[in-house]
Enzyme design. Structure first.
Site, mmCIF file in Angstrom:
data_model
loop_
_atom_site.group_PDB
_atom_site.id
_atom_site.type_symbol
_atom_site.label_atom_id
_atom_site.label_comp_id
_atom_site.label_asym_id
_atom_site.label_seq_id
_atom_site.Cartn_x
_atom_site.Cartn_y
_atom_site.Cartn_z
ATOM 1 N N GLU A 56 -7.061 -1.299 -27.532
ATOM 2 C CA GLU A 56 -6.609 -2.267 -26.324
ATOM 3 C C GLU A 56 -5.546 -3.387 -26.497
ATOM 4 O OE1 GLU A 56 -9.865 -1.456 -27.047
ATOM 5 O OE2 GLU A 56 -10.308 -0.273 -25.386
ATOM 6 N N HIS A 125 -21.138 -1.810 -19.580
ATOM 7 C CA HIS A 125 -20.001 -1.302 -18.867
ATOM 8 C C HIS A 125 -20.323 -1.192 -17.448
ATOM 9 C CE1 HIS A 125 -20.759 0.833 -22.794
ATOM 10 N NE2 HIS A 125 -19.336 1.159 -22.684
#
Lengths: 321, 342
Positions: A56, A125
């Protein structure tokens, strides 16, 4: 003319149309475009559409660099939770370049990520992290709640010369909605009245707009006429439209899927308190997630996230106050 | 001046001129702490000792190539042709600064001279440089990016993620790892597995299947030659190279970190203040790249007068930069909202 298409299809249409319109738009991310038959690969080739490693910091940081010299990268980050791995690149790199170069270098990037996956994705999540990014000057944060807004805001985000965090709600992924034909851009920083009403304003974003509209239908049967307003963009925030609605109805309920402490709802409530205190007939009411983690088990998850029932109850209390 | 891959006389003199200009600029920044207390705020980092690496590398690129670096950034801009007046004014926080005083010493940027800026956060500019290289590749250009960072940065995830992708996609970027033997105050063998094992830091290149070389970063010709090869490789589309350039910084990592009203200043290098290794410091002082390259130039027949002329011109230029910065007005707060959103 409008077509009825799912929210996610509206997003992908916007990206595709913008890539057709502007050769500077590129698209990459983890697990993207792995097949040569991928429609984006077929349409735009492997230079502009790429799968990335699970990196990322590099994905976002490279978008910053590519944007410095004029590309308009759209980075598919899958889940907002994953952005936390690369927080520096979002808040302290992308959002700082324009300021620290006094406008000589721009960073037109779109960071696309889903959030709020209240379907058993549990603690790491399913979070709603938009509040983390609202206080970052230079960064724009959009949270579309309908297919039409999803498409129009993605177009606006790609054309914007600033870093834009484009957060789409996982629970809305397959929800269809009318999307106007043609090149319709929804401006960033403009709220939208999703349902006009006289008695009370609900301010909600994302999936909570849908729940608030359901609540409004139930309340209509009790004779309570609810206005539902969706800021659509949390940074910049269209305080004027929100205040105008509250000044009309004189009552406000703020619905937020994130925990209450330091939530978007709390920030908006403060703006309303400062700007429209005199107009309020009752204290603002916040309906938020509990100040806890998102749990796995269905009944526990249901207990944490604002339900239609909790919204209905809060509106009743505000109207009776 | 059009860079050449190998230095003819004119090119060699260009290199010397830039090295001297950098040293003179940095000495004036440092002196500001005593001569004009309070003028420089926050944290400032100097590149004295790095001149051969900075200039040797920049001598290897074309005017349309790009450079990104770290918060220790003054030297690159000088070599790329930025205005020392606008640089010093930025460091003094003045309206005439490169960013009108919004940024300061750590964040100099000058896109007109291909210097796209820095990150003040260790290692986080490496993906930006890599992304510029991605943009070049997407557009089918043949430009190259020089990405400078320190030994400390090579332990950041941003470094490893970037090198992996750059090698995977064969991006036109040259990574120049400036190993000045100190992370900030921590010695490199205390924080780097390669260094602790007695191996060069360029060993890290092997993990990403790219060439890795270690060079004497006090010799601008060695730097130029090595970087030129890596640049040509990148230009041919063969991908990135990691170059470890070893040199020493002569000043402390930065000025002291204290809250007001304590006046800021530069202490001696950590080798002296912390590690009590005067010998180490003295040995590296003997390898100061500027007198060393000066002697080399004398050896190829450059006259003393010519070198003295370069040196006095640099002193005058940097004195002028200080005067300009001192006399410049402070910025007005009206610029604060202008640069939030584009």
């Amino acid at each position: 003319m409008a077509r009825e298409i799912p929210y996610i299809q509206a997003i992908m249409e916007a990206i595709t149309e913008e890539m057709q319109r502007d050769p500077n738009v590129i698209f990459y991310g983890q697990e993207q475009a792995v097949s040569d038959e991928d429609p984006m690969v077929v349409a735009f080739g492997r230079k502009r559409v790429r799968p990335t490693p699970i990196s990322e910091t590099a994905e976002i940081g490279m978008a910053v660099g590519a944007a410095m010299v004029g590309l308009r990268p759209v980075v598919e980050l899958l889940m907002t939770d994953f952005i936390l791995v690369a927080l520096d690149q979002v808040v302290n790199e992308a959002a700082r370049v324009y300021f620290k170069t006094a406008g000589r270098v721009k960073v037109p990037i779109v960071l696309k990520a889903g959030y709020g996956f209240a379907a058993g994705w549990s603690v790491q999540h399913a979070n709603c992290w938009y509040n983390l990014f609202m206080g970052v000057p230079g960064l724009k944060v959009v949270v579309p709640s309908t297919a039409a807004d999803a498409k129009g805001l993605m177009k606006a985000a790609i054309r914007d010369d600033n870093p834009v965090l484009y957060l789409h709600h996982y629970m809305l992924t397959l929800v269809p909605g009318p999307v106007p034909d043609g090149d319709v851009v929804v401006p960033i920083g403009v709220a939208d009245v999703k349902r006009p009403g006289r008695d009370v304003t609900i301010i909600a974003t994302g999936w909570m707009v849908q729940r608030s509209l359901e609540a409004a239908d139930l309340l209509a049967r009790e004779g309570i006429d609810v206005e539902v307003v969706d800021p659509r963009s949390l940074a910049p925030l269209d305080v004027d439209t929100l205040v105008a609605s509250v000044e009309k109805t004189r009552r406000v309920v703020l619905v937020d899927q994130a925990p209450r402490h330091a939530s978007a709802a709390a920030l908006i409530a403060a703006e309303i308190a400062e700007r429209a205190f005199g107009a309020l007939a009752a204290p603002p009411r916040l309906v938020t997630a509990l100040d806890t983690s998102v749990p796995y088990s269905k009944p526990l998850e249901d207990a944490v996230i604002p339900s239609v029932e909790r919204i209905v109850q809060a509106v009743r209390e505000v109207v009776q106050a | 001046m059009q860079p050449l891959p190998y230095p003819d006389r004119e090119r060699a003199l260009w290199i010397y001129r830039q090295m001297v200009r950098i040293r003179e600029f940095e000495e004036r920044v440092k002196r500001t702490f005593t001569e004009h207390p309070g003028m420089i705020r926050g944290h400032t980092h100097l590149g004295d000792g790095a001149e051969a690496t900075i200039v040797g590398a920049i001598a290897a690129i074309r005017p349309d190539d790009y450079v990104l670096a770290t918060y220790r950034c003054h030297g690159y801009l000088i070599a790329l042709g930025s205005s020392p007046r606008a640089m010093m004014a930025e460091i003094y926080g003045k309206a005439t600064g490169l960013s009108h005083g919004l940024a300061g010493s750590m964040h100099l940027a000058d896109p007109e001279h291909q210097f796209l800026g820095t990150s003040g956060i260790v290692g986080q500019g490496i993906p930006h440089a890599t992304g510029v290289a991605l943009a070049i590749q997407v557009r089918g250009g043949d430009q190259v990016v020089l990405c400078f960072f320190g030994d400390g940065a090579s332990k950041q995830g941003a470094f490893h993620e970037s090198l992996n992708i750059a090698s995977l996609w064969k991006l036109p970027v040259v990574y120049i790892l400036e190993n000045n033997l100190y992370q900030a105050v921590t010695r490199v063998e205390m924080e780097d597995a390669n260094a602790a094992a007695g191996e060069p830091l360029s060993t890290k290149a092997r993990a990403y299947s790219m060439p890795g070389v270690t060079i004497d970063g006090t010799d601008p010709i060695a730097v130029l030659t090595t970087v030129a090869n890596a640049v040509e490789r990148a230009r041919r589309g063969e991908g990135p190279t990691l170059i470890e350039s070893v040199f020493y910084r002569f000043s402390a990592h930065g000025n002291i970190i204290v809250p007001p009203p304590v006046p800021l200043h530069f202490e001696e290098h950590e080798a002296l203040t912390i590690y009590k290794c005067a010998d180490e410091y003295e040995q590296w002082r003997q390898r100061d790249p500027i007198p060393r390259f000066r002697a080399w130039l004398r050896g190829i027949g450059v006259s003393e007068d010519e070198l003295v002329a370069i040196e006095s011109a640099a002193r005058e230029e940097m004195d002028d930069a200080v005067r300009f910065a001192l006399e410049s007005p402070w910025p007005e707060p009206d610029i604060l909202q202008r640069y939030v959103y584009a």
